[in-house]
Design an enzyme around this catalytic site. Sequence first.
Site, PDB file in Angstrom:
ATOM      1  N   CYS A 111       0.904  -1.161  -0.027  1.00  0.00           N
ATOM      2  CA  CYS A 111      -0.002   0.019  -0.050  1.00  0.00           C
ATOM      3  C   CYS A 111       0.779   1.141  -0.078  1.00  0.00           C
ATOM      4  O   CYS A 111       0.222   2.285  -0.436  1.00  0.00           O
ATOM      5  CB  CYS A 111      -0.916   0.202   1.221  1.00  0.00           C
ATOM      6  SG  CYS A 111      -0.035  -0.424   2.495  1.00  0.00           S
ATOM      7  N   HIS A 406      -1.558   0.841   7.647  1.00  0.00           N
ATOM      8  CA  HIS A 406      -1.924   0.794   6.283  1.00  0.00           C
ATOM      9  C   HIS A 406      -1.785   2.283   5.588  1.00  0.00           C
ATOM     10  O   HIS A 406      -2.106   3.247   6.311  1.00  0.00           O
ATOM     11  CB  HIS A 406      -3.332   0.195   6.074  1.00  0.00           C
ATOM     12  CG  HIS A 406      -3.946   0.262   4.820  1.00  0.00           C
ATOM     13  ND1 HIS A 406      -3.463  -0.373   3.851  1.00  0.00           N
ATOM     14  CD2 HIS A 406      -5.110   0.991   4.134  1.00  0.00           C
ATOM     15  CE1 HIS A 406      -3.913  -0.317   2.637  1.00  0.00           C
ATOM     16  NE2 HIS A 406      -5.208   0.489   3.005  1.00  0.00           N
TER      17      HIS A 406
END
Length: 420
Positions: A111, A406
């Site tokens: 990510c 994340h």
Amino acid sequence: EEDALLAGHLRLLAAAWQADPPDPSAGERLLPQLIGAFLMPADSHCRAGPLSRPAIYDLLLQLCASNCRCLRALSLALRPLHRIHGWEVPAPPEPRGQCGLVGLKNGGATCYMNSVLQQLFMVPGLAAAVLSTPDPTATAGDEQNTATAATTVATAASGSSVDGGGSSESGDGALYQLQLVLAHLLELQQQYYVPDQLWANFSLWGEKVNPREQQDAFAFFQALIDQTDEQAKRPLLSAFFRGRFKHLIESEQCEHRCELEEDFYGLHLPVQSGSLEAALHAFVRGETMQADNAYSCERCGNRKVTALRRTRIASLPPVLCFHLKRFDYDWLRGQPLKSDLYFSFPRRVELGPFMASAAGASSGDSASDGPQQQQQKEQEMQEQQQPSNYNLVGVVIHSGKASAGHYYSLVRERRPGELG
Ligand SMILES: [Zn+2]
């Protein structure tokens, strides 16, 4: 003995069948019996032994080879023996969403790449500039032919050496990988793209990345710029993101002044100051060099003088990045740290006051201006004319802890020609 007897009977049957084939329906009737009674009886294990089992298979083959009705009967007999737990074949991706944008699949912890790549994609003119740049590492004509290039990638991925950075094999370079991603984000008619070639080929600090390992998004951004521009042999991404610092060291104890310029791809700001404005003011405030830390002025024969060290912005890039330093490392405990301190930033920021050309930044005495200073002032005047207003166009966000979290991106869609 029983097994040998059965095998013998089956071989005899096969020979007789071949010599004088009976009605085709006889094979259809025999076939389920062979399977149900000997090979795969429903109530027990296989009854056929090591001798009769090959004989049964040979007979089945003989029946099916000459009679497609037998083949059908075989598949009907086998089907109930297979339990189907849903299809293992993944469903094809959905078509491109109504927003008109294409996603990037996460390879486990990629990510940090995806959030940066989506930001790059949305910078007006960037994709066009990257895609129109020929890859010098590609063999002649390859960059014109996607099919050929894709084949080259596959070959390179399977048999490439694992040396990072300066690899020259066609297709595994950062420029080509970036082109591949941007082209798919532009043209792919599916919901998302899987940048597996990038995962397989991109190197950070000379080591191939592991798609399951989280890295720092800014480090990726910086490495991508360096590697892409090195291969393009010109400032390609730098043209969008590179600015210059001017470091100044001045003393009141002597008339000398030390200036040093340095490229930057982002302003690295601590979050402790609480806001972008406060952080920028702290950034240019400067640091007094005195006592043990005093500046040794070369032109005074390394005399130790009390001096002020400051950093100003000499030139600004078209797209300016601020890197908020939330990550740190606890060397005692051997743990990565993350600061969750509140940090505010405006939608619009004026960088003029932090430029080297800003009023008060230069302490030059106008009476002593030589031609060099004059030239410098003219240059500063020019720099002052470049726009120093920036609109917020995107934020790369890390949620979660330092070790596990994340990354995602918020990106504003720009009007044509608007950089931010
Ligand atoms: Zn001096």
